[in-house]
Design an enzyme around this catalytic site. Structure first.
Site: not given
Ligand code: NAD
Ligand code: TDX
Length: 371
Positions: A15, A53, A105, A152-154, A177-178, A180-181, A309
């Protein structure tokens, strides 16, 4: 200001990585309202992008097919492979003269980390370690390099009703998740202090926008409304997230890469907090209007389900530092951004259907039944 030459983007087919590469090549989706009006960095970016990727369930190379068609083999190189493969990293650093790493990634979904944490440790911790080792080895005698960790903020944990995370807030991750980050971030810092590796980090709040995998809250709800499915809200629906458009996040990452100070971290956020249940109301309104659904019957599909959880109650980001020091500000207004996002999903149902018919469908069936 640093110039980006040979940029290794990890996770560029997910994404945020997809949107980042599209941003570098000035391929944004237009939006009405106040978004996307500042100059894209195309004129400034004349370098090469190496997108590494592994194409996990979340990676989709079709996201960048237009970039591939125009720049493939010239300024854009897609490499299918994992950050766990040290040999591959070695040859990429050597062959492409990588001077900048933007490390997106990751395994990114909290729910998946609860169901199966191992791959989160492998990718987010060990994968980050491998990447750091490659940079350390290849950048020993080079200047003008940069390793940027996308975090991430998490990692900061969970807030009550007041307060916001600053760059000085101690890490207190609460999900696999958080955690590991956070571990990845600590390793990145340790390479700065121990080996002098020029690193920067950014910690961003919840992103939304085009190309987000439909397991995450906003695209999941859009899609379930379109398909007439239940809208699952965890717990009491009063958990709060701060939402920032992916375009604003990537503008901030670009600023940190070009103007940020090594050894520093920068918080990025939308100053845009929503309770999940209120956000769902806004999504329902927008989708119903655009897709011609009856709002009341869509609303009737809201289903309060068992809580996640360890569900973090509230995130809020103080992004004063990046505003003050680098002059960043959010330009996407949330209403316009949400509309643009809904429009994108409506116009890209084939993209969603392709995802839904594959591995994702089997995962949903195995873990949630027919949801
Ligand atoms: P995503 O899950 O959409 O994409 C992750 C990508 O990483 C995918 O294309 C996947 O194929 C690739 N990938 C996974 N394992 C891999 C590996 N071992 N080697 C190479 N590629 C690999 O995630 P995203 O939402 O785009 O998040 C990207 C980054 O931003 C992450 O590090 C996430 O922690 C961070 N982040 C995300 C959010 C959010 O709201 N989505 C917010 C803050 C930070
Ligand atoms: O079906 C759902 N119902 C629901 O109530 C899902 C999928 C989520 N939720 C709630 C959980 C959270 O409070 O909505 C909020 C957002 O959930 P997610 O979209 O799963 O995001 P979150 O857990 O907040 O984490 C996201 O933001 C920080 C990203 O997935 C992470 O990669 C990023 O680090």
């Amino acid at each position: 200001m640093r110039v980006l030459n040979n940029v290794l983007v990890t996770g560029g087919s997910g994404f945020i990585g997809t949107n980042f590469i599209r941003f570098l090549f000035n391929r944004e989706q237009g939006v009405s309202g106040d978004g996307f009006q500042d100059k894209a960095p195309e004129a400034e970016f004349s370098g090469r992008v190496i997108n590494l990727d592994s194409l996990s369930y979340a990676g989709n190379p079709a996201n960048l097919s237009d970039i591939e068609a125009e720049y493939g083999g010239k300024r854009y190189f897609f490499i299918k492979g994992g950050i766990g493969d040290s040999g591959l990293l070695d040859s990429l650093f050597g062959d492409y003269g990588v001077d900048t790493v933007v490390h997106f990634a990751a395994e990114s979904h909290v729910d998946r980390s609860i169901l199966g944490p191992r791959v989160f440790i492998e990718t987010n911790v060990l994968g980050t370690f491998n990447l750091l080792e490659a940079a350390r080895k290849h950048w020993k005698d080079r200047s003008e390099t940069r390793f940027h960790q996308i975090s991430t903020d998490e990692v900061y944990g969970s807030l009550e009703e007041s307060g916001a995370f600053t760059e000085d807030t101690a890490y207190a991750p609460r999900s696999p998740y958080s955690a590991s980050k956070a571990a990845g971030d600590h390793l990145v810092y340790s390479y700065f202090h121990t080996y002098g590796l020029p690193v920067t980090l950014s910690n961003c709040s919840n992103n939304y926008g085009p190309f987000q995998f439909p397991e995450k809250f906003i695209p999941l709800m859009i899609q379930n409304i379109l398909e007439g499915k239940a809208l699952p809200v965890y717990g009491d629906g009063k958990n709060i997230r701060d939402w920032v458009h992916v375009y604003d996040h990537n503008r901030a990452v670009y600023l940190v890469l070009t103007c940020g100070k090594t050894g520093e971290k920068y918080n990025i956020g939308g100053e845009n907090e929503w309770e999940n249940r209120t956000l769902l109301d806004a999504i329902i309104k927008t989708v119903s209007q655009k897709a011609g659904r009856e709002e009341a019957s869509v609303r009737a599909a809201i289903t309060y389900v068992k809580d996640r959880p360890g569900h973090d109650r509230r995130y809020a980001i103080n992004c004063g530092k990046i505003k003050r020091e680098l002059g960043w500000k959010r330009i996407m207004n949330f209403e316009a951004g949400l509309e643009q996002t809904v429009d994108w999903y409506l116009a890209n149902q084939n993209w969603v259907k392709t995802i839904q018919s594959g591995e994702y469908l089997r995962w949903i069936e195995n873990n949630y039944g027919s949801r």
